[in-house]
Design an enzyme around this catalytic site. Structure first.
Site, PDB file in Angstrom:
ATOM      1  N   ASP A 156       0.835  -1.196   0.000  1.00 20.19           N
ATOM      2  CA  ASP A 156       0.000   0.000   0.000  1.00 20.19           C
ATOM      3  C   ASP A 156       0.877   1.256   0.000  1.00 20.19           C
ATOM      4  OD1 ASP A 156      -2.801   0.995   0.403  1.00 20.19           O
ATOM      5  OD2 ASP A 156      -1.954   1.810   2.247  1.00 20.19           O
ATOM      6  N   GLU A 203       1.665  -0.626  -4.908  1.00 20.12           N
ATOM      7  CA  GLU A 203       0.658   0.368  -5.300  1.00 20.12           C
ATOM      8  C   GLU A 203       1.449   1.637  -5.610  1.00 20.12           C
ATOM      9  OE1 GLU A 203      -3.186   2.986  -3.857  1.00 20.12           O
ATOM     10  OE2 GLU A 203      -1.576   2.533  -2.475  1.00 20.12           O
TER      11      GLU A 203
HETATM   12  C1  GLC Z   1      -4.248   3.029  -0.577  1.00 18.66           C
HETATM   13  C2  GLC Z   1      -5.451   2.122  -0.501  1.00 18.66           C
HETATM   14  C3  GLC Z   1      -6.641   2.936  -0.072  1.00 18.66           C
HETATM   15  C4  GLC Z   1      -6.359   3.527   1.282  1.00 18.66           C
HETATM   16  C5  GLC Z   1      -5.059   4.325   1.269  1.00 18.66           C
HETATM   17  C6  GLC Z   1      -4.603   4.647   2.657  1.00 18.66           C
HETATM   18  O1  GLC Z   1      -4.379   3.990  -1.552  1.00 18.66           O
HETATM   19  O2  GLC Z   1      -5.648   1.489  -1.725  1.00 18.66           O
HETATM   20  O3  GLC Z   1      -7.817   2.168  -0.046  1.00 18.66           O
HETATM   21  O4  GLC Z   1      -7.424   4.357   1.676  1.00 18.66           O
HETATM   22  O5  GLC Z   1      -4.020   3.605   0.678  1.00 18.66           O
HETATM   23  O6  GLC Z   1      -4.160   3.475   3.288  1.00 18.66           O
END
Ligand code: GLC
Length: 423
Positions: A156, A203
């Site tokens: 993440d 991500e």
């Molecule tokens: C990432 C996740 C999202 C979350 C954010 C904070 O972007 O995909 O769902 O709200 O991180 O953890």
């Protein structure tokens, strides 16, 4: 989840990425982790998780977890017991903004009489990745899950872990810092202790493709957000695909997706509900070389669901709940008793689509089988591509998509709107 593994296996899925499964106050639906080494009681126990991994493996599917290393919940014991794990300042040191509140990313802690950093909600304090103890903790967390059979991690906010040490003004000092790659180099060493080596997928949320390049150094997969965020048009997508395939290092794979829990679903955003256009979106996603990620529901063309204002659970604006509504397995949705978000539209459901040879579900299955038959992992735009029809060579085959809502002539044949071919 175990009850639906056969569905995933019948699609030909290799791996199942779960959004966070850990104990969490659910301020941000699991992305505020209170304990990295446990399973949220709403989902079960560690034993249930072990059973899921074993059963999934029986279906040829590996389980990947979502690791949230940028921040914890403010209810994580560390926030009380190990404040030095977080980023503090005596006053508001810079102009950094919270993604969720739009206000300052610094929150005053009345007990400590200092401000802590939260890139997201105030209940999600950012960890201080300059602290070697934080790095040690996460080495342990990685090993804990790799020992339990996790074969991949979706990391993440992979571009956001390291902040400028001097806390200078500007977003460029909050995210995309070059020192973040040292963390992934180290995690690759941890992963290399296992055979097969678990996959590290980031991500890597960025708008500019050039910014993706450094993440290929130490992440096995870097999710391609410019692709997902593009319009479903030839003029927008073709350059993104060509750039990615040209720049990708030899030992890396591209990583494509068009929906996730933070983005309006591809059936809505790309296809505006049009079944043929959605099938063309799936075709592109599943015939490009590399790894393709489907979000639950993409395989049946599930659209964003209606959620009345009094049922909204997400803290973000605009709400992400529309793309988080439940998966319709049956025509009458009988499988859902009191779901967390309403199940309103079951017009696209697994039960009906199973029986229909022309369904989106069977199209998805067909494409996943086809993608396994390409002779190599190369991509080349074919010279027959014109302004409406995208043709590309995949190994010894050619993929063709009519990227428009009109009939088009291509290589002497007439293609129907959004028609796709593998030749
Ligand atoms: C990432 C996740 C999202 C979350 C954010 C904070 O972007 O995909 O769902 O709200 O991180 O953890």
């Amino acid at each position: 989840m175990r009850a639906h593994l056969a569905h995933l296996a019948s699609l030909g899925v290799d791996a199942l990425w779960l959004s966070p499964i850990h104990p969490s106050p659910n301020v941000d639906w699991g992305y505020d982790v209170a304990d990295y080494r446990e399973v949220h009681s709403d989902y079960g126990t560690l034993a249930d998780y072990d059973a899921l991994v074993a059963e999934a493996r029986g279906h040829g599917i590996e389980v990947w977890l979502d690791l949230v290393p940028n921040h914890t919940s403010d209810k994580h014991a560390w926030f009380t017991e190990r404040p030095e794990y977080y980023v503090w300042s005596d006053d508001v040191p810079n102009d950094w903004k919270s993604v969720f509140t739009g206000g300052s990313a610094w929150e005053y802690d009345a007990d400590r009489k200092r401000y802590y950093l939260h890139q997201f909600a105030p209940q999600q304090p950012d960890l201080d990745w300059w602290n070697p103890d934080v790095r040690d903790e996460f080495d342990g967390i990685l090993r804990f899950w790799f020992d339990r059979g996790v074969r991949g991690l979706r990391i993440d906010v992979a571009h956001g872990l390291i902040k400028d040490r001097e806390l200078r003004d500007g977003d460029e000092y909050l995210r995309l810092r070059p020192e973040v790659h040292d963390i992934y180099a180290r995690w690759q060493e941890v992963a290399a202790e296992y055979d097969p080596k678990p996959v590290l997928m980031g991500e890597t949320y960025m708008n500019d493709l050039d910014e993706l390049r450094p993440y290929w150094q130490h992440l096995d997969l870097a999710q391609n957000f410019p692709f997902a965020n593009a319009e479903f048009t030839l003029s927008e997508l073709r350059p993104i695909v060509e750039w990615t395939m040209a720049e990708l290092p030899r030992d890396r794979q591209a990583c494509w997706f068009a929906s996730n829990h933070d983005h309006s679903r591809m059936a809505t955003r790309w296809a505006h509900g049009n079944i043929d256009k959605h099938k063309a979106g799936l075709f592109l996603l599943l015939t490009l070389p590399g790894t393709a990620i489907l979000y639950q529901g993409d395989e049946i063309g599930l659209e964003d669901g209606p959620v009345p204002a009094d049922r909204i659970l997400d803290l973000a604006t605009p709400s992400r709940d529309y793309e988080r509504t439940p998966m319709p397995w049956t025509r009458d949705g009988r499988e859902w008793q009191d779901p967390w978000l309403p199940l309103t539209d079951t017009s696209r459901n697994v039960e009906d689509q199973e029986d229909d040879p022309n369904s989106i579900l069977n199209w998805t299955r067909h494409l996943i089988q086809e993608r396994k038959t390409f002779s190599d992992d190369t991509y080349a735009t074919d010279e027959s591509t014109n302004q409406w029809v995208w043709a590309y060579r995949r190994g010894d085959k050619t993929c063709v998509i009519n990227m428009t809502a009109a009939r088009r002539l291509w290589n002497g044949r007439v293609l129907l709107p959004w028609e796709c071919l593998i030749l």
